[in-house]
Every structure is written in structure tokens, then in C-alpha cells.
Design a protein around this motif. Structure first.
Motif, PDB file in Angstrom:
ATOM      1  N   GLY B 123       1.021  -1.129  -0.082  1.00 53.29           N
ATOM      2  CA  GLY B 123      -0.113   0.220   0.381  1.00 53.29           C
ATOM      3  C   GLY B 123       0.912   1.124  -0.486  1.00 53.29           C
ATOM      4  N   VAL B 124       1.900   1.033   0.958  1.00 55.32           N
ATOM      5  CA  VAL B 124       2.290   2.346   0.919  1.00 55.32           C
ATOM      6  C   VAL B 124       3.303   2.506   0.174  1.00 55.32           C
ATOM      7  CG1 VAL B 124       4.397   3.475   1.918  1.00 55.32           C
ATOM      8  CG2 VAL B 124       2.708   2.690   3.427  1.00 55.32           C
ATOM      9  N   ARG B 126       3.029   2.101  -2.965  1.00 58.90           N
ATOM     10  CA  ARG B 126       2.041   2.039  -4.555  1.00 58.90           C
ATOM     11  C   ARG B 126       1.766   3.612  -4.555  1.00 58.90           C
ATOM     12  NH1 ARG B 126      -2.547   3.217  -5.962  1.00 58.90           N
ATOM     13  NH2 ARG B 126      -3.351   3.177  -3.952  1.00 58.90           N
ATOM     14  N   ARG B 127       0.807   4.081  -2.381  1.00 65.68           N
ATOM     15  CA  ARG B 127       0.926   5.253  -2.403  1.00 65.68           C
ATOM     16  C   ARG B 127       2.005   5.841  -2.917  1.00 65.68           C
ATOM     17  NH1 ARG B 127      -0.261   6.109   2.526  1.00 65.68           N
ATOM     18  NH2 ARG B 127      -0.678   3.672   2.920  1.00 65.68           N
TER      19      ARG B 127
END
Lengths: 345, 507, 367
Positions: B123-124, B126-127
Motif C-alpha cells: 500500500g505504502v 504504491r502510494r
């Protein structure tokens, strides 16, 4: 960088979704083929769904699945390990002869010894193909011979027999837990751990990077040689594990154990979507590929289709798989390219 | 030359660096300093040693001699990772990405954000990647695979990658070559922001207007050595070009006057989707036609398609009135076309084979009887051309790998001239070649034209284009934007057409 | 990194070093010949013969030459086209399966009363079709030959079983089988080895003396540059795969006659022995380098080792595999290490030079 932020639900456009879908379709395709094959076989011969028959099927697939996982790690880095079957023979005879001679040895110690022997073989392969600069195809073709030869020298015509093996050990090969064969539990554990590691850990991702573009990996500071070496050692360790399990399953081991497995294992990985030139493929796919190949064999046997068709079917399937991969790959790439072009324009 | 006598210690410094590849001394004298907040241009002609210098700074190659310092301390980068650990990021001409992995993963490779248990936090990852891309102002999805991205997009990913580890030194090797106008502007905005944060930028470009618009200082290289180091404010473009070229233009381009003959090759509305569109031109015997334009305008691609390496989507090529089949190099050769390709090492030569084998590769049929090679004729042909082109070599049996760039190019020319072609297409004929050989190549092309050969010369070097061509065709973003006679062509007219300005003015 | 100029069997002479090219006397030439891979293999063959004679006085006898060479005929035959394929940087793992399919087909045709000559011809045609199948998938399909031929390795062997199952045919006409293990005239040269010798000469001329061979090297060393020079890369590869199929089928016919038995299980694993011989013979697995002569010598070496070990009573035949594997790895590792040492030495020398010479800067700055 922060490490504790919760994952945010993906904001994905069609390009990403398309690519992901194709990857999933790849594994779903094998599952579909498996189900279809299974259903057709059961309709034609209901005995195929018997507990015994299923157990046999799973037992047969387990050892191949473990080998295919190891092979995937190596192939993903643009290398290959042809020697797995010979490593399996060494480890199988090692475990068998130790326990025959010293019935008191605990079972876990046999695993340690078998896996250790596999790791040593993998280390040898890995060091020569990374630091030695010898292409892995050549190294492992060489050790395919050499390890097998060593197995012959070591066994010197002897073989390990089931009678000399303790029951606790043999039960591992034929017993089951909650209806699932113990052997398959090993295989499932290996697949899950390896799959998790390849997906969620830096080293696992870097294996893909090395296979996808070796030069870029070097520039990105990936320690390619060390990681490829690691892949070979893990592959060797898994071949060693498979060897111990081979002994537990069959009881009888001589120097020819597992001869010829290497090509089936590579075929399983390739059918499972692992690209022979690296960068693409998962251990789940490879394990499913192993299961599919084993199922084909079993269903042909039970359908009393001449067993002679078996090898031809596997070969045809393998070619079909790479042709389909190629066709889908070309389509996908042009689709992604058009999307990219349209957005820029 | 005057060293900047500031008190600040440079972040990155190169002192009398040298590097050779076999017999080729790619870098003889590399001295350069980069200070915080400085945007420095590194300019020079192709083959002046800029790329070698970059490779040293990036830790891809190690110095043969000289010293490299980071923050005043001696360093020896033995790997790209070491350079990166020192805060040096390099954005190469050719994007080096992993096609099978996602954009986010390409940016994060080796430094994936982790969560508990040293697991990758997707998640991180990608963000963070998405945030960087957004910061660059591009609409690019971080989750998609890199495979299929245009070169411009891949370049953006490269830049995001460099930004992601907050490099203190950013080395950009012709980053704008494949970017469109707005993309270049966007990049410059980012470069200025980096500069304000105290990063040092080494900016390599052939577009002088870019250099003058964004750089504070400039280092000029020529023939493997740094020859000038000054503030941009103290220089003019003319001054810079003179130092880059460092010689009298006339002597370098010994263009003989020729009489233009019959048309030999006619290209009729050639089109290759997304690459070039509607390209028509005629080549006459005895003339040298230059195909000019910026890198990425589609010039090499036109030459490749005429030769049949790539297939045409529309249009066709005629040689002496006969139409060539699409996508067949052998047919193009039979019709009398030769192509000296852009990438000499990869496309022009088989580096492991001997000079003889390379020269005779195009004339195997002529040198064989019933399929068997006549070794005597092979050697004779090779020896003859080695003699005619004044090839400097120890033995005709040695691999071409050990020849200098200029001599390698002579081998490529020899292998095509051995076919006595009617049309010779030369793609960047003097890239990476020393000055002396350069003049020889020019003299040769000029003489060949005088003897009646039709030459199509793709070149990014304006002096070469202006000095050699009888006629100049200019391409911009896949289209022909101008056709200029020798008299009409000057730096301004060609550059205007190459940047698409005539097009807009006309519209 | 992994490619190096001193790899075995370089088609060109060993790498010339920087500046000392002039004046190559007979001594220098001898040294360079001695540095060639083929020479090393020759030394190993002699060593094997000496050791073989020590092991068993029968080693250098007529009988042992005949049987020793006979057993290697098929591998040797298949190694010839394989050499050419590997030099173009492709591979064909299916050769032994084509051999088996050819043998199985021969059995089936003979069972169905097809006369011998058409039987053999049909086997060769089948081999050509197998090669065509491989070749089309590789060239037109753009698929990696490694994957394709692993597939056809299983497929063709499988088809062999489909054709005749586990039956075998042993009643071929004696005139044919006699030829299979007979000698040329009264010499000690087996007929089948004579066939190999003829083919070896043809392949050597093809590779080293013909237009086709020049193209093969160019493709292997740099496919792109070869294509840019107008060489029909795909067509040449396709032809090579077809040739490989035909020769493997011929090997299938020969092994059936030689053993007076045709069956689907013949030649199991021969593909790996053939590849081992090719690589040991100095052919680079990455293509572009190697000679037919080197491969022929490597075949002799492997056959000699095999014979010597099989004659010995005290040494296990399993050593054959160990020695083969070790030779295979050593044949690439050895030259790698040598060239790495040379490089290190050259680098050290260059550094020494650079320090000894004052930097030449001043003249450049006077623009």
C-alpha cells in the motif's frame, strides 16, 4: 519511509487491471483445465474420485510440486537447474541409509541431513554459475551427471528397503492428517511460504528484477550474484527435502531415484506460467502445473488410455502453454502500448 | 582553466580521471566539481567522453586513474549501489527498468517500504510512487506494469525513481531527448525545485537552448577531455559550440562539388504507425542528402524501414523505378541499398568476428562458388578495403572488438562499399569517432558521392549536416517539416524546422 | 561479464594482446596452437589412452576400438547438427526423442510389411517433419528453443510410444543388421562410424568453409547485426532444425540396425550426452564460437573414457558420469578463470602505466 500506514484500497485504471487479470487468468486457466480434466475423468470412470485414487494423485503431485517451487525460484532469475533429480537421489539415499543403519535417529534429523545435502549441492551449482561465470545450463547439466554418478558410486548397487525403515518415518510418506496426506501438507506449506516470500519480501521481488532485466537490476544496486546463489541453494534444499520425502513415500531407494524428473519439473513450471527467460511466474502456478501434469498421468492410467499417450500429452500441453503465453503476451503488450500512446497523445 | 574558488566543498568531485576500454581511451582527462544548489551542464559532441564520465560517477565503471571525491573525501565506487548510497542518482538515455514489474515496484526496487516482519508494504509502496508521479505532474498509474510504456513515460519513471531516494546529486544523461515540449518544461520545474532543496544537478544535453535556460555552469568536453569550465553567464552559445568543436569547420567537411544525377531512390508516403507519417523524398545519384532533426524525431526509423528492417504500414520505396517488397533487407540489398546503422556495436558489426569476416558478411554470395567460400577472395576483398579506407589494424584476423571506434566504423563502411551500392544510408556516421577519422569518413562520403553514389545521411550533428549535405530534410515528431537546399540551410533554419517551429508558423 | 575472449574453441586465434602483434614466428604459432581448445582435448585423449592401457591391456585393441566407437555412433551423429544449432545460440533438446520416434516408426512400418528402403526414407522424412515443427515454433512463433524442445522432447518420445507401445521389432533383414555392426571392408572401421566420418566432414565444410557457415557464426555472435547485413536469420535457423531432425532420425535407423532392435525406449537421455559433447568440444552455449573439429575430438574423448572405465574391473562405471559432468563444467570454468586472471593482470598493468605517465592536460586546454 513510514512503515505502519494501512494499505489503501487500490485506485487502479484499466491498464493495471488488465495486466493483473491476465496474470490471474493464467493461474485460473490451469485450475480450469484441472477441474475440466477431473470432471471428465470422473464421469467416464467414477473410481477416479475415490479417496484412494485422490490420495495417490496428491501424493504423486506433492514431490513434483516441491521440486517445481525450487525450480521456479531459479528460472525466475533467468537461470535453470537441471540437476534437481540427481540431488533428490543423493538426499533420498542419504536419509534412507542413515535411518537404516541407525534406527534410533530422530526423523527431524533426517530432514536436516537431507536438506543440508541438497543445500550443499545447490551451493555448488550456484557458486559456479554466479562467481564462476559458467552458464547455469552448463553447470547443472554437468552436475546432473556428476551428482547422479556420485549417487551410483555411493550406493554401489545397494538399495534401501522399506523393511529397514522405521514406521514413524514411513508414516510421513503414506499417512494423512484430517484426510490430507502428510506429504501434501509439506508441499502446501512449501508453496505457501515460498509464494509469500516471493511476493512480500525484498529478496523475493529482487529475484524477479534480476530475471526481468539483469542490467537494470545491477544499476538498481541489486546484489544479483548473491541472490541467484540464494535461489540455487533454496532450490537445492527443496530438492533435498523432496529426496527425504521420496524415501518416506516409496521406501525403496536406489541410485536411480527420480531419474528424469528434471524435465517434468521444468515442464510443470513452464505450464504453470513461469517464463523460461525469467522475470515472470509464481510458485503457485508452478505447483498447479505439477498438479496438472500428475493429474493427466493419473487420469490416462485410470481411463486405461494406453499409458503410451501420457508423455505425448504432457509434451503437447507444454507446447500449447508456451504458444498461448506468447499469443496472450503479444496481445497484452500491444493493448498496454496503445493505452499508453492514447494517453500521451 | 579557472577553478571555481568558492569556499564550499563540492558534493561530488572528479579529479584527473581517466578510463580506457581496450585500446580506446574513452576518457583521458576528467576534472569536474558539483556544488550544492548548482545545475551544471556537461556538453560536448558525441564521443567526447561524456557518457564515460557519467559511468564513472554512477559507479558502473571504475577509474583507471585519477580521484573521485564526495564531500571532500576520496571514494572508489565499486558498484552502482555504492554510488547510490552516496546520494548520486543517474537518469540514463536508455531507461533501465523491469518490464515485468509494476511502475511502483520499479521505483521502489531494493528499497521497498517495509512493515512488521520486514514484509513489503504494498500500500505504502504504491502510494509513495503515485505521490511522486503526481508531483511530476504526470498521469501515470503506479500499479500498471512497465511493459508497454512509451519511452517518455519510462523516462518519467526513471526520474521518479531518482526522486524517491532524495538524491543529492542528480545526473541526467540527455533526459529530454525523448520528451515533448510540455514534458521538458515539467522536468525543468522539478529540476529547479531540486536545486532549491540544495541538490546538485549534472545536466547533459545536445539542445543548447535548454542548457542556457536551466544551467548555472557548464563543463565542455572534447575528444575525451574536459576543455572548458565556466559560468553560463560568461558564455554565449557560439562560444560553447566553438569549444565543443574546437576546430575549423571547413577542414572537417571537405565537401566536393558534384553534379546531381538521375533519381535513384524514391520514398513514397512512408508511414509507420506512431513512429513516422507520410515521409516522401527522392535521392539522386551523386548527392548527399542529410536527414536532420532532434533525437527521437523518427529519422533512424525511416532509414531502417527503407532498408526493410522494420515493416511499413503504408507507402513504398522504389529503386530505379522498381518497387521494393516490404520488410525484406535482402531485397533492399539486392536492389543496391546499404545501411550503416546507428548502433555500430550492436547492429553494424559482429564484434567477436574478425575484420575479414565482418567485411565479407554482405558479399558472401559473390565470394563463394557452389556455396563454398573462396578464402583467397575473402582475404583479398578485406585487404583491398582495409587498404582503401586506410584501416589501422594489426591483423585482418583479429576481432573487430579491439579496434577503435573510428576504425570499427571504417569496417562497417567497407562491408557495405564492398557491395558497390547505388544508395548508401549512413545513420550517425561519425558518432563516437575521433576527429581525425571523422574527417576521413567525411572525405570518403564526399568522394563516393562524387563518383555517383546517392547518400542519405542521418545526423544529429548540425555542423556535419551543414558541412556535408547538398540538401537537408528535416524531421520533427515523425513528420518532414522542411526540405532545404545547401544555400537555404543554416543553423537557424534547420533548428526551427527540427523543433517544429516552421510547422506552427505555417499553420 | 560471462562472455570472454578466451572462451574455448574461439573461431579466431586467441585474443591478440594490445601492442605486440608483429612478428609471429613459428614458436609463437606453436604456442597459440597449444593454447587452442582442440589441443587440450587432444592431450586429454592421449592421457585417457595411456590410463586406459594401464587399466586394461585390451584398451588399445581392435575389438575395443570397434565396440567403443560403435556405442557412441548415435550421440556422435546427433552432436553434429546440434553443434551448428548451438553456435546460432539456439538449442535442440529433442534429438534423442526424434531418434526414438524414428526407431519406433521403423518398427511399425516393418511390422506392416513395408520394404526396407521406403521404411528408412519415411523415417528420415518423419525426422525432417519433427525438425520443421521445432523450427517453425522457434522462428515463426518466436518462442525460446529451450522451452519448445523440452516440450517436443516429451512429445516426440510420447509419439514413439504411441506408435508401437512397448513392443519391439527384431526381425530386420540380416543384410541390413549385418551392415549395422559390420566393418568397412576388412578394416577396423565400423560402417556406422564411416557414416559419421562422412557426415563430420560435410558438417565441417558446411560450418567452416561455406556461405551458410559464415552466416551461422554471424547469427550466433550477433543476431541483430547479422539481420542488418541481409542474412536470412529465420530461414537459416529453420533449415538447421530440419537438418537436426533428419540426422537424428538417421541415428534412430542406425541404432535400430546396430542393435537389431527397434523400440520406443532407445536413446533415453542421449540429448544430454550430445550437448555435453558439444560444450566440451568448445562450443559456447551462448553461440558464436566453436568448431566441428573440437566437437569430434570431445566425442572421441568421451568414448575413450567410457571404454576405459568399462574395461576396468576395479573402477565403477559410475565414474563415467562424474567425469563427464566434471569435464563439462571444467571446460567452461577453466578458460573463465584464466581470462579473469589475465584481465586482473592487465588492469594492474594499466594502473601502473597511468601512474607512471604524467597527466596530459596542458596541451588540451590551449584552445
Amino acid at each position: 519511509m513510514s512503515t505502519d500506514a494501512p494499505p489503501v484500497p487500490g485506485r487502479k485504471d484499466r491498464g493495471a487491471r488488465l495486466a493483473e487479470l491476465v496474470l490471474r487468468v493464467r493461474e485460473l486457466g490451469i485450475v480450469g483445465a484441472l477441474v475440466l480434466l477431473f470432471v471428465v475423468t470422473v464421469i467416464m470412470e467414477p473410481r477416479f474420485a475415490d479417496a484412494d485414487s485422490l490420495r495417490d494423485l496428491l501424493l504423486n503431485a506433492s514431490i513434483f510440486a516441491i521440486l517445481a517451487v525450487g525450480q521456479t525460484l531459479v528460472i525466475v532469475t533467468r537461470n535453470i537447474d537441471l540437476s534437481v533429480s540427481s540431488v533428490l537421489a543423493l538426499s533420498a539415499y542419504f536419509a534412507g541409509s542413515v535411518v537404516s543403519d541407525h534406527p534410533g535417529v530422530p526423523v527431524w534429523a533426517l530432514f536436516v541431513m537431507g536438506i543440508g545435502m541438497g543445500m550443499a549441492c545447490g551451493l555448488f551449482n550456484g557458486v559456479l554459475s554466479t562467481y564462476g561465470g559458467v552458464p547455469s545450463l552448463v553447470v547443472t547439466l554437468g552436475t546432473l551427471y556428476a551428482f547422479r554418478g556420485l549417487a551410483f558410486l555411493w550406493t554401489d548397487g545397494r538399495q534401501v528397503n522399506a523393511e529397514t525403515l522405521p514406521d514413524a518415518f514411513l508414516n510421513l510418506g503414506s499417512g494423512s492428517v484430517l484426510g490430507v496426506p502428510t506429504l501434501s501438507l509439506f508441499a502446501i506449506a512449501v508453496v505457501l511460504v515460498a509464494g509469500w516470500w516471493m511476493r512480500d519480501f525484498r529478496a523475493g521481488r529482487q529475484l524477479y528484477a534480476i530475471g526481468s532485466n539483469p542490467e537494470a537490476a545491477r544499476l538498481a544496486g541489486v546484489r544479483s550474484q548473491r541472490l541467484v546463489l540464494l535461489a540455487f541453494v533454496v532450490c537445492g534444499a527443496l530438492a533435498g527435502l523432496a529426496g527425504v520425502l521420496f524415501t518416506a513415500r516409496f521406501g525403496t531407494v536406489d541410485a536411480t531415484a527420480g531419474a528424469g524428473y528434471e524435465l517434468t519439473v521444468i515442464a510443470a513450471a513452464v505450464v504453470g506460467g513461469v517464463a523460461i527467460f525469467g522475470g515472470v511466474g509464481t510458485v503457485y502456478g508452478a505447483a498447479l502445473g505439477a498438479l496438472l501434469l500428475t493429474t493427466i498421468t493419473s487420469s490416462l492410467i485410470i481411463l486405461k488410455v494406453s499409458a503410451f499417450w501420457q508423455q505425448a500429452a504432457i509434451g503437447a500441453l507444454l507446447i500449447l502453454a508456451i504458444v498461448l503465453d506468447r499469443v496472450v503476451g503479444v496481445r497484452l503488450e500491444s493493448a498496454l502500448r496503445q493505452r499508453s500512446a492514447r494517453r500521451v497523445a | 582553466m579557472t577553478e571555481d574558488a568558492t569556499l564550499t566543498v563540492p558534493i561530488l568531485e572528479l579529479d584527473h580521471a581517466a578510463k580506457s576500454y581496450g585500446a580506446v581511451r574513452a576518457l583521458r582527462e576528467g576534472t569536474l566539481a558539483l556544488c550544492a544548489g548548482e545545475v551544471r551542464a556537461l556538453v560536448g559532441e558525441n564521443g567526447a567522453g561524456k557518457s564515460t564520465l557519467v559511468k564513472l560517477l554512477a559507479g558502473v565503471e571504475r577509474l583507471d586513474a585519477g580521484v573521485m571525491r564526495v564531500d571532500g573525501e576520496d571514494v572508489d565506487f565499486h558498484s552502482p549501489a555504492a554510488a547510490r548510497a552516496a546520494g548520486i542518482a543517474v537518469i540514463y538515455q536508455e531507461p533501465t527498468l523491469f518490464p515485468d514489474l509494476s511502475v511502483a515496484e520499479n521505483i521502489a526496487m531494493g528499497r521497498h517500504p517495509l512493515r512488521a516482519g520486514r514484509r513489503i508494504d504494498r500500500g505504502v509502496m504504491r502510494r509513495d510512487a503515485q505521490a511522486l508521479l503526481d508531483q511530476l505532474g504526470v498521469r501515470l498509474n503506479a500499479s500498471r506494469p512497465v511493459r508497454g510504456l512509451s519511452i517518455a513515460d519510462q523516462q518519467i519513471v526513471e526520474i521518479a525513481k531518482a526522486l524517491s531516494f532524495e538524491a543529492r546529486v542528480l545526473i541526467m544523461d540527455e533526459p529530454t531527448a525523448a520528451l515533448s515540449g510540455p514534458e521538458v518544461e515539467r522536468l525543468f520545474t522539478v529540476v529547479r525545485a531540486l536545486q532549491q532543496r540544495g541538490a546538485a544537478v549534472l545536466f547533459i544535453s545536445h539542445r543548447l537552448e535548454e542548457v542556457f535556460s536551466i544551467c548555472d555552469t557548464a563543463t565542455v568536453m572534447r575528444d575525451g577531455a574536459v576543455v572548458h569550465d565556466a559560468r553560463i553567464a560568461d558564455m554565449t552559445p557560439d562560444d560553447m559550440v566553438r569549444r565543443m568543436v574546437g576546430r575549423d569547420l571547413g577542414a572537417l567537411f571537405p565537401k566536393e562539388d558534384t553534379t546531381v544525377g538521375e533519381p535513384v531512390l524514391v520514398a513514397h508516403r512512408l508511414t509507420r504507425e506512431n513512429v513516422f507519417t507520410d515521409i516522401s523524398f527522392t535521392l539522386h545519384s551523386g548527392e548527399i542528402v542529410a536527414l536532420a532533426g532532434l533525437v527521437g524525431a523518427g529519422r533512424s526509423e525511416v532509414a531502417r524501414a527503407v532498408f526493410g528492417i522494420d515493416r511499413l504500414d503504408a507507402g513504398h520505396v522504389e529503386v530505379e523505378g522498381r518497387r521494393l517488397p516490404n520488410g525484406r533487407p535482402a531485397a533492399a540489398m539486392a536492389a543496391g541499398i546499404g545501411l550503416v546503422p546507428e548502433d555500430r556495436r550492436q547492429q553494424g558489426l559482429v564484434m567477436d568476428l574478425s575484420i575479414t569476416r565482418n567485411v565479407t558478411l554482405t558479399v558472401l554470395r559473390r565470394l563463394s562458388r557452389l556455396g563454398l567460400m573462396r578464402r583467397g577472395s575473402e582475404r583479398r576483398v578485406a585487404a583491398e578495403w582495409a587498404e582503401r579506407l586506410q584501416l589501422r589494424h594489426h591483423t585482418l584476423d583479429g576481432p573487430v572488438r579491439f579496434l577503435s571506434g573510428g576504425n570499427q566504423q571504417k569496417v562497417v563502411l567497407a562491408k557495405w562499399l564492398a557491395r558497390t551500392p547505388k544508395v548508401l544510408m549512413v545513420d550517425e556516421p561519425t558518432r563516437g569517432i575521433d576527429v581525425g577519422t571523422k574527417a576521413e569518413v567525411h572525405r570518403l562520403l564526399s568522394r563516393l558521392a562524387a563518383e555517383g553514389l546517392a547518400v542519405l545521411m542521418v545526423s544529429s550533428e548540425l555542423p556535419e549536416v551543414l558541412g556535408m549535405a547538398d540538401r537537408v530534410l528535416v524531421m520533427h515528431e515523425g513528420r518532414l517539416t522542411a526540405e532545404l537546399s545547401r544555400d537555404e540551410a543554416d543553423e537557424e533554419t534547420v533548428m526551427r524546422a527540427a523543433t517544429g517551429q516552421t510547422h506552427e508558423a505555417a499553420a | 561479464m560471462s562472455r570472454n575472449s578466451l572462451a574455448p574453441g574461439a573461431d579466431t586465434a586467441p585474443a591478440p594482446d594490445g601492442g605486440s602483434g608483429a612478428g609471429r614466428g613459428p614458436l609463437a604459432r606453436l604456442a597459440s596452437a597449444a593454447g587452442r581448445w582442440e589441443f587440450l582435448i587432444l592431450l586429454l585423449i592421449i592421457a585417457t589412452c595411456v590410463a586406459g592401457q594401464a587399466i586394461s591391456p585390451q584398451f588399445l585393441s581392435r575389438a575395443s576400438f570397434m565396440t567403443g566407437s560403435l556405442d557412441f555412433t548415435e550421440v556422435a551423429l546427433m552432436a553434429l547438427p546440434l553443434t551448428l544449432i548451438i553456435i546460432t545460440a539456439e538449442i535442440d533438446l529433442s534429438v534423442a526423442s526424434v531418434l526414438a520416434l524414428s526407431s519406433a516408426l521403423m518398427a511399425w512400418l516393418w511390422m506392416h510389411d513395408v520394404p526396407m528402403v521406403p521404411t528408412v526414407l519415411l523415417c528420415l522424412v518423419a525426422g525432417a517433419l519433427c525438425g520443421l515443427f521445432n523450427g517453425l515454433l522457434v522462428t515463426k512463433g518466436g518462442l525460446p528453443s529451450l522451452a519448445v524442445t523440452i516440450g517436443t522432447l516429451a512429445l516426440f518420445r510420447g509419439l514413439a510410444y504411441v506408435v508401437i507401445g512397448d513392443q519391439s521389432v527384431t526381425d530386420f533383414p540380416t543384410a541390413w543388421t549385418d551392415w549395422g555392426f559390420g566393418m568397412v571392408g576388412t578394416s577396423i572401421l565400423p560402417n556406422t562410424i564411416a557414416v559419421f566420418a562422412v557426415l563430420a566432414v560435410i558438417f565441417a565444410v558446411l560450418l567452416h568453409g561455406s556461405r551458410f557457415g559464415r552466416s551461422i557464426y554471424a547469427i550466433g555472435a550477433n543476431q541483430e547485426a547479422a539481420y542488418f547485413s541481409g542474412i536470412k536469420v529465420k530461414r537459416i535457423k529453420l533449415i538447421l532444425f530440419v537438418i537436426s531432425g533428419v540426422v537424428s532420425a538417421l541415428a534412430g535407423v542406425i541404432i535400430s540396425l546396430r542393435n537389431s532392435t527397434a523400440a520406443a525406449n532407445v536413446g533415453q537421455g542421449f540429448e544430454l550426452t550430445a550437448i555435453a559433447a558439444v560444450v566440451l568440444g568448445g562450443v559456447s552455449i551462448f553461440g558464436g564460437r566453436g568448431t566441428v573439429g573440437g566437437v569430434v575430438l570431445a566425442l572421441f574423448l568421451l568414448a575413450a573414457i567410457q571404454k576405459a572405465l568399462s574395461l576396468s574391473e576395479s573402477i565403477s562405471t559410475a565414474w563415467i558420469q562424474v567425469v563427464t559432468g566434471a569435464l563439462l563444467i571444467g571446460s567452461v570454468l577453466g578458460p573463465n578463470l584464466v581470462s579473469r586472471m589475465n584481465e586482473a593482470r592487465a588492469r594492474a598493468r594499466m594502473r601502473g602505466d597511468a601512474q607512471a605517465r604524467p597527466p596530459t592536460t596542458s596541451q588540451e586546454e590551449a584552445v
